[in-house]
Write an enzyme that holds these catalytic residues in place. Structure first.
Site, PDB file in Angstrom:
ATOM      1  CG  ASN A 226      -3.726  62.741  52.567  1.00 53.86           C
ATOM      2  OD1 ASN A 226      -4.614  63.097  51.787  1.00 53.86           O
ATOM      3  ND2 ASN A 226      -3.806  62.948  53.867  1.00 53.86           N
TER       4      ASN A 226
ATOM      5  CB  THR B 262      -9.807  69.261  47.423  1.00 51.77           C
ATOM      6  OG1 THR B 262      -8.636  68.464  47.491  1.00 51.77           O
ATOM      7  CG2 THR B 262     -10.735  68.898  48.552  1.00 51.77           C
TER       8      THR B 262
ATOM      9  CB  CYS C  48     -37.661  47.224  44.972  1.00 53.51           C
ATOM     10  SG  CYS C  48     -37.977  48.580  43.816  1.00 53.51           S
TER      11      CYS C  48
ATOM     12  CB  ILE D  23     -20.617  60.889  47.092  1.00 52.06           C
ATOM     13  CG1 ILE D  23     -20.432  62.375  47.461  1.00 52.06           C
ATOM     14  CG2 ILE D  23     -20.478  60.017  48.336  1.00 52.06           C
ATOM     15  CD1 ILE D  23     -21.618  62.974  48.181  1.00 52.06           C
TER      16      ILE D  23
ATOM     17  CB  CYS E  15     -42.066  48.530  45.495  1.00 53.43           C
ATOM     18  SG  CYS E  15     -40.806  49.500  46.342  1.00 53.43           S
TER      19      CYS E  15
ATOM     20  NE  ARG F 231     -18.187  62.041  54.958  1.00 52.93           N
ATOM     21  CZ  ARG F 231     -19.026  61.232  55.617  1.00 52.93           C
ATOM     22  NH1 ARG F 231     -18.879  61.028  56.895  1.00 52.93           N
ATOM     23  NH2 ARG F 231     -19.996  60.618  54.982  1.00 52.93           N
TER      24      ARG F 231
ATOM     25  CB  SER G 287      -8.019  58.870  52.050  1.00 53.58           C
ATOM     26  OG  SER G 287      -8.714  58.488  53.235  1.00 53.58           O
ATOM     27  CB  SER G 288      -7.225  62.196  56.613  1.00 52.81           C
ATOM     28  OG  SER G 288      -8.622  62.046  56.679  1.00 52.81           O
TER      29      SER G 288
ATOM     30  CG  HIS H  29     -18.180  57.310  52.302  1.00 51.25           C
ATOM     31  ND1 HIS H  29     -17.291  58.292  52.651  1.00 51.25           N
ATOM     32  CD2 HIS H  29     -17.919  56.281  53.138  1.00 51.25           C
ATOM     33  CE1 HIS H  29     -16.526  57.874  53.662  1.00 51.25           C
ATOM     34  NE2 HIS H  29     -16.891  56.655  53.960  1.00 51.25           N
TER      35      HIS H  29
HETATM   36 ZN   LIG Z   1     -39.131  50.169  44.969  1.00 54.68          ZN
END
Ligand SMILES: [Zn+2]
Length: 267
Positions: free
Chosen positions: A229, A37, A141, A112, A166, A45, A204-205, A130
């Protein structure tokens, strides 16, 4: 720098944080939304965050419905554009300084956005519990596919991308709601928590699992616990050091005082 934050950390706290870093030999850093942030990335979230405004796509919906896959990809590209545009901040640079030092055991992150890697931390030093929103892979695969490639396929075929190897469904590497956490990541995160003598939580909370339990694992194995935090966390009571301030400022100042120096030897 676009940062013009008020300095919300005292010299005394900076000094104490520097001492925690200097007296530690094996540091694990754990980061949550709070560090991103500070780069302007929304904590999606949180209350008022994106998931309180649009319904998250459940993993089983992604598997069973093409329209949901297409919508998931659409959102991924929106997020990627936001992540790409976000600058790394002093917090990311500070974490990179710690992790890339001889004391750095590894980084566990709930984020992420890939900003830690952009700040100069190797993939092999990051456990993304995450997942990762800027990469994709086949669900069957694990063959990787870039988001750019996925976008091209969608634009050319009008359909969600399939694995070239695949034929399996390709999905961004973010862990969706309802999707099991990868066991290997959990094992890696716990091993790190058991091996450190300083577990440093940044932004992180510590409410959702495994964020809530990893600091306990560290403490139970003799590590010290430091938490920076802005909001209180359920683990504040067992923390050895607690700092309710911005991450970038406090970490940068502490590193300047520490033996690690503030050498932001990265991008
Ligand atoms: Zn694959």
């Amino acid at each position: 720098m676009m940062s013009n934050k008020v300095e919300d950390v005292s010299e005394e706290d900076v000094q104490r944080l520097a001492e925690f870093i200097d007296t530690a030999a094996r540091i694990v850093v754990f980061t949550g939304a709070g560090i991103s942030t500070e780069s302007g990335i929304a904590d999606f979230r949180s209350p008022g965050g994106i998931w309180s405004q649009i319904k998250p796509i459940q993993f089983d919906e992604f598997l069973s419905r093409e329209d949901m896959r297409m919508e998931d990809w659409r959102r991924r590209f929106v997020f990627q554009a936001e992540f790409d545009a976000a600058p790394i901040n002093d917090g990311h640079r500070g974490v990179a300084t710690i992790i890339n030092s001889t004391k750095g055991l590894g980084l566990i992150t709930q984020n992420i956005d890939g900003l830690h890697q952009r700040a100069g931390i190797a993939d092999s030093d990051v456990v993304e519990i995450h997942g990762n929103g800027v990469r994709a892979a086949c669900l069957d695969c694990q063959s990787p596919m870039s988001l750019a490639e996925a976008k091209t396929i969608i634009e050319q075929t009008g359909q969600s991308p399939r694995c070239g190897r695949c034929g399996g469904l390709v999905k961004s590497k973010i862990i969706s709601f309802g999707q099991p956490m990868p066991q290997d990541k959990m094992v890696d995160a716990e091993r790190l928590a058991m091996s450190c003598d300083l577990f440093l939580v940044l932004g992180s909370s510590l409410v959702v699992q495994p964020a809530a339990s990893l600091p306990l694992v560290a403490k139970n194995n003799g590590s010290r616990l430091a938490i920076i935090n802005k909001q209180s966390t359920p683990l504040d009571a067992i923390a050895d050091f607690l700092l309710p301030s911005s991450i970038g400022t406090s970490l940068q100042k502490a590193l300047e005082k520490s033996a690690l120096g503030g050498s932001s030897a990265n991008i």
